[in-house]
Design an enzyme around this catalytic site. Structure first.
Site, PDB file in Angstrom:
ATOM      1  N   GLU A 483       8.719  77.714  48.853  1.00 34.83           N
ATOM      2  CA  GLU A 483       7.266  77.805  48.991  1.00 34.83           C
ATOM      3  C   GLU A 483       6.553  77.295  47.747  1.00 34.83           C
ATOM      4  O   GLU A 483       5.456  76.732  47.834  1.00 34.83           O
ATOM      5  CB  GLU A 483       6.849  79.242  49.315  1.00 34.83           C
ATOM      6  CG  GLU A 483       7.354  79.751  50.659  1.00 34.83           C
ATOM      7  CD  GLU A 483       6.994  78.834  51.818  1.00 34.83           C
ATOM      8  OE1 GLU A 483       5.949  78.146  51.752  1.00 34.83           O
ATOM      9  OE2 GLU A 483       7.765  78.792  52.792  1.00 34.83           O
ATOM     10  N   HIS A 486       6.039  73.605  47.953  1.00 33.17           N
ATOM     11  CA  HIS A 486       4.786  73.284  48.642  1.00 33.17           C
ATOM     12  C   HIS A 486       3.608  73.452  47.687  1.00 33.17           C
ATOM     13  O   HIS A 486       2.681  72.631  47.668  1.00 33.17           O
ATOM     14  CB  HIS A 486       4.585  74.221  49.839  1.00 33.17           C
ATOM     15  CG  HIS A 486       5.393  73.888  51.045  1.00 33.17           C
ATOM     16  ND1 HIS A 486       5.420  72.633  51.607  1.00 33.17           N
ATOM     17  CD2 HIS A 486       6.198  74.667  51.825  1.00 33.17           C
ATOM     18  CE1 HIS A 486       6.199  72.647  52.679  1.00 33.17           C
ATOM     19  NE2 HIS A 486       6.681  73.863  52.831  1.00 33.17           N
TER      20      HIS A 486
END
Length: 698
Positions: A483, A486
């Site tokens: 994550e 990202h």
């Protein structure tokens, strides 16, 4: 320009502003952070309505301009429009995903058709499209820089894909399809969340939970208490497999939890999504046909790296034989360990896979978890790696309001000390949060608008209870790195136009930065900085590290098979012919898996259709293959790093400057080619997974 392709506002309607509504003026907080301390539920719908009205008025002003269309008075003006709508939408959907309630969920359903109609009112406006089309046809003579030219081309293509070339009767049909689809998607999201929240397993005795840690049992007791139940309650996560299945020694409990997970959204009650997803697939097929495409997947993939569903399916099909061989061998090992006492069932897989792993490598996940304390993994692992690679640093801020007390805010700085971004981290599981993990933006970077990015990372980990810290397993540690990959894509953006900023890239490229960042979780210099025993502070012993490394591809056949099954299932839902009747969801899923050669009772899809939020409630429809497609990219990229000295600032800065900062300002395939000096190849991916080239077909 607002990026929401979703609302009805009568042209020319004047927005009604209320000075007490915090959305009606730009935030006065540092870096325009959302004023979550002032936002109330009653502020959202008026702000949505006013934002849509204001956005429509801004578009009307562009159309009313009597000057000939120019890049500035049309494209730049569009990029500057929709500020109020974006302010409310980003805050609202952050709350809707991570801290929802019944009122928020109802608003989601109420606003979805409005946003759909608003998007259509812009995308299907003949006069606006005429201005864009004029510029598109003159693009070679406009002397635009590369990013501006790409914005023009993407904007034109976006209008066409949204139906701008259709006749007025066809546009009306499209509007109706879009409205029904957006309403169903909002209902699906809320129904799946309710199914996950209320579809878990209630047990009365602690003995039924033998094998779980004290922290996990405490969490289950708290979950039961919050539901006014006696005993314990095992909440569901969004995937088919449930983490507790690897530890529960009671086989009946495992079976009950498995069945609760598998059937959560098909009970014939308020949580049943079967008719809903069948209708969604039918609507999407009809919509694609109206727009001139053979299927929804053909429409969706026309601007992705794969380009066609045939290319994506071929890529998936080539991996199926190797995955099935691996899964079959893994099942045989587990059955050998079980013996003749019973036949291995899917609810036994995780438990006996862990038993086989312990027997083969003398290692178990509980032992590993003692070295993976959540805050250490994040700050001494994830953030430490980012500092080593890119020179960026992080400082906690307690002065900015957040939407939930669990949220921790960091200010992010460049190597020269200049401000880069804000990062909001929300890591603990709660009933008000949807399952899984994700990154999103509260503010998108844009040089045109003068905005620095504000990024969120959201996960679902066990919250510390008493003296027990939040200990996570190796997969969950990898998710933190994923994550944050990202997040880096959003943090590093240096785009001029918000429509091209950060993660606004093709779906089968957007997972590349995140999956690439996972590699640093096991990189020795990073691993040894965070993998420390939560009590003693000692680094994980070398022998345990070696065992963990040896298990890297353990259970890989199962892992690949369940992802392939989900991806193949997604593609079959979205290659339905436009004249198909809405299929029976259960029968369609069974037949689709059989057709794709991935009907394996012991290894069902990572998500069954009924709770496959990625494709029926999110942006991954006809795009779940992207995780494996991007794995080819990330494995190839890591191989490049290995060939060029590994984790160094020079390598990190090169990737940042040539790929991560570029957003969608150039074709991602061209960005990758320029950075690596060649196109990606699949070999490193196969090597990473321990798959011989000969096991891959095609």
């Amino acid at each position: 320009m607002t990026v929401l392709n979703e609302t009805p506002v009568v042209a020319g309607t004047a927005p009604v502003f209320d000075a007490s509504n915090p959305f009606f003026a730009p935030s006065s907080l540092p870096y325009s952070a959302p004023p979550f301390d002032k936002i109330r539920e009653e502020h959202y719908m008026p702000a949505f309505d006013a934002g849509m009205a204001e956005g429509r008025a801004e578009v009307d002003a562009i159309i009313a301009n009597t000057d000939a269309p120019t890049f500035d008075n049309t494209l730049v003006a569009l990029e500057k429009s929709g500020a109020l709508l974006n302010r409310v939408a980003t805050a609202f959907y952050a709350i809707a995903g991570a801290n929802t309630n019944a009122a928020i969920q109802q608003m989601q359903q109420d606003v979805a058709p409005k946003l759909s109609a608003h998007g259509d009112s812009i995308n299907l406006d003949e006069k606006l499209f005429a201005r864009v089309k004029t510029l598109y046809e003159q693009r070679e003579s406009l002397d635009l820089d590369a990013e501006s030219l790409r914005l023009l081309e993407i904007t034109y293509d976006g209008f066409v894909k949204a139906g701008a070339l259709l006749s007025e009767p066809s546009k009306n049909t499209l509007r109706a399809l879009n409205t029904e689809q957006s309403t169903l998607q909002a209902k699906f999201i809320n129904r799946v969340l309710a199914a996950m929240k209320e579809g878990g397993l209630h047990v009365v005795t602690r003995e039924a939970l033998d094998g779980l840690s004290d922290a996990e049992i405490a969490e289950a007791a708290e979950a039961a208490k919050s539901r006014e139940l006696d005993g314990f309650y095992l909440s569901l996560q969004n995937t088919t497999q449930q983490p507790a299945l690897a530890s529960l020694t009671n086989r009946e409990t495992r079976k009950a939890l498995w069945e609760a997970s598998l059937t959560r959204a098909e009970q014939g009650n308020d949580h049943d999504t079967r008719e809903m997803i069948s209708r969604l697939a039918q609507l999407r097929a009809q919509r694609a046909h109206l727009l001139g495409y053979e299927s929804y997947a053909a429409w969706k993939l026309s601007d992705q790296m794969a380009r066609t569903p045939e290319a994506a399916v071929k890529f998936l099909d080539n991996l199926v034989p190797a995955a099935l061989v691996g899964a079959k061998a893994e099942a045989a090992e587990m059955q050998a360990l079980i013996g003749d006492s019973f036949t291995l069932e899917p609810w036994d897989w995780a438990f006996y896979a862990e038993a086989v792993r312990k027997a083969k490598y003398d290692i178990n996940e509980d032992e590993v978890k003692q070295y993976f304390e959540l805050s250490s993994v994040f700050e001494d692992g994830v953030l430490f790696a980012a500092t080593k690679l890119y020179g960026i640093t992080f400082s906690k801020r307690a002065d900015l309001p957040v939407y939930h007390p669990d949220v921790v805010t960091y200010e992010v700085f460049n190597a020269d000390g200049s401000h880069l971004a804000l990062l909001y981290c929300d890591f603990y599981r709660r009933d008000s949060k949807r399952g899984g993990a994700w990154m999103s933006s509260l503010l998108t970077q844009s040089k045109l608008l003068g905005d620095a990015p504000i990024i969120t990372n959201v996960c679902n980990y066990t919250k510390p209870v008493g003296d027990e810290p939040s200990l996570i397993d190796s997969d969950e540690a990898q998710t933190l790195f994923h994550e944050f990959g990202h997040a880096l894509h959003g943090l590093f953006s240096e785009a001029t136009y918000p429509s091209l900023s950060g993660t606004a890239v093709p779906r089968d490229f957007v997972e590349f930065p995140s999956q690439f960042n996972e590699h640093w979780a096991s990189y020795p210099a990073i691993f040894n900085n965070y993998a420390k025993h939560w009590k003693t502070g000692e680094v994980m012993p070398a022998d345990l590290q070696a065992k963990l490394k040896a298990t890297k591809n353990f259970n890989g056949g199962h892992a690949l098979t369940e992802v392939l099954a989900a991806a193949e299932l997604d593609m079959q839902w979205h290659t339905l012919p436009s004249d198909s009747e809405a299929p029976d969801a259960s029968a369609f899923e069974a037949a689709a898996l059989e057709r794709a050669g991935v009907s394996v009772p012991l290894v069902p899809p990572r998500y069954r259709s009924t709770y496959f939020s990625h494709i029926f409630g999110g942006g991954y429809a006809a795009g779940y293959y992207a995780y494996l497609w991007a794995e080819m990219l990330d494995s190839d990229a890591y191989h490049w790093f290995e060939e060029h000295g590994g984790l160094t600032r020079a390598n990190g800065d090169r990737l940042r400057n040539m790929v991560l900062s570029r957003g969608n300002t150039a074709d991602p395939a061209e960005l990758y080619r320029a950075w690596a000096g060649r196109d990606p190849v699949i070999g490193p991916m196969l090597q990473q997974r321990g798959i011989p080239d000969s096991a891959v077909t095609g």
